[in-house]
Design a protein around this motif. Structure first.
Motif, PDB file in Angstrom:
ATOM      1  N   ASP A   1       0.808  -1.218   0.000  1.00  0.00           N
ATOM      2  CA  ASP A   1       0.000   0.000   0.000  1.00  0.00           C
ATOM      3  C   ASP A   1       0.847   1.277   0.000  1.00  0.00           C
ATOM      4  OD1 ASP A   1       0.851   0.015   2.613  1.00  0.00           O
ATOM      5  OD2 ASP A   1      -1.131  -0.241   3.504  1.00  0.00           O
ATOM      6  N   ASP A   2       2.163   1.127  -0.178  1.00  0.00           N
ATOM      7  CA  ASP A   2       3.010   2.288  -0.449  1.00  0.00           C
ATOM      8  C   ASP A   2       3.175   2.518  -1.950  1.00  0.00           C
ATOM      9  OD1 ASP A   2       3.655   2.875   2.253  1.00  0.00           O
ATOM     10  OD2 ASP A   2       5.193   1.302   2.251  1.00  0.00           O
ATOM     11  N   ILE A   3       2.855   1.528  -2.760  1.00  0.00           N
ATOM     12  CA  ILE A   3       3.090   1.624  -4.207  1.00  0.00           C
ATOM     13  C   ILE A   3       2.089   2.602  -4.812  1.00  0.00           C
ATOM     14  CG2 ILE A   3       3.184   0.370  -6.391  1.00  0.00           C
ATOM     15  CD1 ILE A   3       3.998  -2.123  -4.786  1.00  0.00           C
ATOM     16  N   ALA A   4       2.605   3.699  -5.354  1.00  0.00           N
ATOM     17  CA  ALA A   4       1.740   4.785  -5.822  1.00  0.00           C
ATOM     18  C   ALA A   4       1.371   4.678  -7.292  1.00  0.00           C
ATOM     19  CB  ALA A   4       2.423   6.129  -5.562  1.00  0.00           C
ATOM     20  N   LEU A   5       2.049   3.809  -8.043  1.00  0.00           N
ATOM     21  CA  LEU A   5       1.751   3.653  -9.465  1.00  0.00           C
ATOM     22  C   LEU A   5       0.969   2.376  -9.700  1.00  0.00           C
ATOM     23  CD1 LEU A   5       2.237   4.602 -12.426  1.00  0.00           C
ATOM     24  CD2 LEU A   5       4.242   3.103 -12.444  1.00  0.00           C
ATOM     25  N   SER A   6      -0.056   2.470 -10.520  1.00  0.00           N
ATOM     26  CA  SER A   6      -0.796   1.281 -10.944  1.00  0.00           C
ATOM     27  C   SER A   6      -1.287   1.492 -12.362  1.00  0.00           C
ATOM     28  CB  SER A   6      -1.978   0.988 -10.016  1.00  0.00           C
ATOM     29  OG  SER A   6      -2.894   2.073  -9.997  1.00  0.00           O
ATOM     30  N   VAL A   7      -1.644   0.398 -13.004  1.00  0.00           N
ATOM     31  CA  VAL A   7      -2.207   0.464 -14.351  1.00  0.00           C
ATOM     32  C   VAL A   7      -3.687   0.099 -14.264  1.00  0.00           C
ATOM     33  CG1 VAL A   7      -2.184  -0.545 -16.670  1.00  0.00           C
ATOM     34  CG2 VAL A   7      -0.031  -0.036 -15.494  1.00  0.00           C
ATOM     35  N   LEU A   8      -4.517   1.002 -14.734  1.00  0.00           N
ATOM     36  CA  LEU A   8      -5.957   0.758 -14.775  1.00  0.00           C
ATOM     37  C   LEU A   8      -6.268  -0.109 -15.992  1.00  0.00           C
ATOM     38  CD1 LEU A   8      -8.692   1.578 -13.414  1.00  0.00           C
ATOM     39  CD2 LEU A   8      -8.811   3.415 -15.122  1.00  0.00           C
ATOM     40  N   ALA A   9      -6.975  -1.208 -15.767  1.00  0.00           N
ATOM     41  CA  ALA A   9      -7.271  -2.158 -16.846  1.00  0.00           C
ATOM     42  C   ALA A   9      -8.718  -2.615 -16.751  1.00  0.00           C
ATOM     43  CB  ALA A   9      -6.333  -3.361 -16.757  1.00  0.00           C
TER      44      ALA A   9
ATOM     45  N   LEU B   1      -9.917  -2.947 -12.944  1.00  0.00           N
ATOM     46  CA  LEU B   1      -8.974  -3.303 -11.904  1.00  0.00           C
ATOM     47  C   LEU B   1      -7.775  -2.368 -11.975  1.00  0.00           C
ATOM     48  CD1 LEU B   1      -8.920  -7.155 -12.561  1.00  0.00           C
ATOM     49  CD2 LEU B   1     -10.087  -6.022 -10.653  1.00  0.00           C
ATOM     50  N   ARG B   2      -7.027  -2.324 -10.890  1.00  0.00           N
ATOM     51  CA  ARG B   2      -5.736  -1.644 -10.893  1.00  0.00           C
ATOM     52  C   ARG B   2      -4.657  -2.707 -10.715  1.00  0.00           C
ATOM     53  NH1 ARG B   2      -6.898   3.567  -6.990  1.00  0.00           N
ATOM     54  NH2 ARG B   2      -4.741   4.120  -7.481  1.00  0.00           N
ATOM     55  N   VAL B   3      -3.569  -2.588 -11.475  1.00  0.00           N
ATOM     56  CA  VAL B   3      -2.488  -3.569 -11.428  1.00  0.00           C
ATOM     57  C   VAL B   3      -1.204  -2.871 -10.988  1.00  0.00           C
ATOM     58  CG1 VAL B   3      -1.204  -5.329 -12.675  1.00  0.00           C
ATOM     59  CG2 VAL B   3      -3.584  -4.840 -13.318  1.00  0.00           C
ATOM     60  N   LEU B   4      -0.627  -3.351  -9.882  1.00  0.00           N
ATOM     61  CA  LEU B   4       0.650  -2.811  -9.407  1.00  0.00           C
ATOM     62  C   LEU B   4       1.772  -3.373 -10.266  1.00  0.00           C
ATOM     63  CD1 LEU B   4       0.135  -3.229  -5.542  1.00  0.00           C
ATOM     64  CD2 LEU B   4      -0.440  -1.251  -6.986  1.00  0.00           C
TER      65      LEU B   4
END
Length: 379
Positions: free
Chosen positions: A251-259, A344-347
């Motif tokens: 939950d520190d990861i600020a980047l994700s890919v919306l898919a 979804l969001r993908v880390l």
């Protein structure tokens, strides 16, 4: 724009997480009494870098001259180009210097040093050059005790080129996963770079700056005697590789890919997403670590990770979401769990590589709205 209105695939930055990451790193550097020069290659985004500077960063680090040009145009003046200088790029560097950019160059070999000296003499321009030091055998640089270190220093110094400092990057930290190992490498990195500066000074060559850094060693360092500044980049967003290294939580990861879920192969237990390797990148950095996240960790739209699921494979525009081996025995119907149209969001495994797939970020506020932050590509 709300998340469900954004066309997919899209790169998202969680602003609250990003700001927390920035504050954590800057606070640690302040406590250690050193300047912090963030590496902006991770985001290549002016909005992100402004937040880093506002928090207290002094200068920036770049990996391409295009980054230097773009960030100088946006107001950044103190810039370290942290890649060994190719002589063919000197005219571009000269143009930046003549515009007022405090651009610092890096070399790690006598030929490049001699080329800079000759070019400087030919054009009546004094460059500031830092010497890259290899403190962990990871990549490029001159080891602290090599004769080449003093040879390069003398070529620059005796030809009127300012030796501004030494710099190193402990990239092998990405291969570690315990606090003890990271702390030991941070000290090795510090001691090696300080030793290189000492040797140059003993030879009569001024070496004011001692610059170290990687995200893991920066966060693991407990004392930085002799160091003047630290550099780090991926900390601002973090990623799954950094999670496996042990320097951030999911939950520190600020980047994700919306898919978006666009199909199923029910007999195989697959949900098909519209985010393949063109969105996630081909970086499989976690495959050599203790936890293999495939091409990314799927999460709900609110950012909650979905344990037991992974992006297990990727084609150019198709991502394969499936259950992990440990989770597969539950028999959950993936077509019901992930219906067509679900977002979804993908880390990502590697924030730098994934970010590079997109022309912009959608920066997400705590209330779920988003604004567009442009980023740039190329060299």
């Amino acid at each position: 724009m709300k998340l469900d209105q954004i066309e997919t695939p899209a790169a998202l930055i969680d602003i609250a997480r990003m700001q927390k990451n920035i504050a954590r790193m800057q606070g640690h550097m302040n406590a250690l009494g050193v300047a912090f020069r963030p590496h902006v290659k991770t985001t290549k985004c002016i909005d992100v870098v402004r937040a880093q500077i506002a928090a207290g960063a002094r200068g920036i680090t770049v990996s391409t001259l295009k980054e230097a040009e773009a960030f100088f145009a946006a107001g950044a003046e103190d810039i370290l180009y942290a890649v060994s200088m190719a002589p063919s790029k000197l005219p571009r560097a000269l143009a930046l210097r003549r515009q007022g950019c405090d651009l610092k160059l890096v070399v790690d070999n006598p030929n490049a040093a001699a080329a800079i000296a000759a070019f400087s003499d030919q054009h009546g321009q004094t460059f500031e050059v830092w010497i890259e030091v290899d403190t962990d055998g990871h990549r490029s640089g001159i080891t602290p005790e090599q004769d080449t270190l003093l040879e390069v220093g003398r070529i620059l110094h005796e030809n009127g080129v300012k030796v501004g400092g030494v710099m190193t990057h402990a990239g092998s930290s990405y291969e570690l996963d315990t606090p003890e190992a990271l702390a030991a490498l941070a000290e090795q990195e510090r001691a090696g770079c300080v030793r290189a500066a000492q040797r140059l000074r003993e030879a009569g060559i001024a070496c004011p700056a001692v610059s170290v850094g990687s995200t893991p060693t920066a966060l693991a360092a407990t004392q930085l005697e002799g160091v003047t500044e630290v550099r780090a980049g991926v900390y601002v967003l973090f990623d799954l590789v950094m999670h496996n290294v042990g320097v951030c939580a999911l939950d520190d990861i600020a980047l994700s890919v919306l898919a978006t879920v666009i199909g199923h192969q029910a007999d195989k237990g697959w949900a098909i997403l519209d985010a393949g390797w063109m969105a996630m990148s081909r970086d499989r950095g976690t495959s050599k670590q203790s936890h293999d996240f495939g091409y990314g960790q799927p999460c709900l739209l609110n950012g909650t990770p979905l344990p037991g699921y992974v992006i297990s494979a990727a084609n150019q525009e198709h991502g394969i979401l499936s259950a992990t081996a440990e989770h597969a025995h539950t028999g959950e119907d993936i077509t019901q769990r992930f219906p067509i149209g679900m977002k979804l969001r993908v880390l990502p495994n590697h924030a730098c590589a994934t970010g590079a797939q997109f022309p912009e970020y959608h920066a997400v506020t705590p209330d779920g709205d988003s604004v567009e932050w442009r980023r740039f590509h190329g060299w």
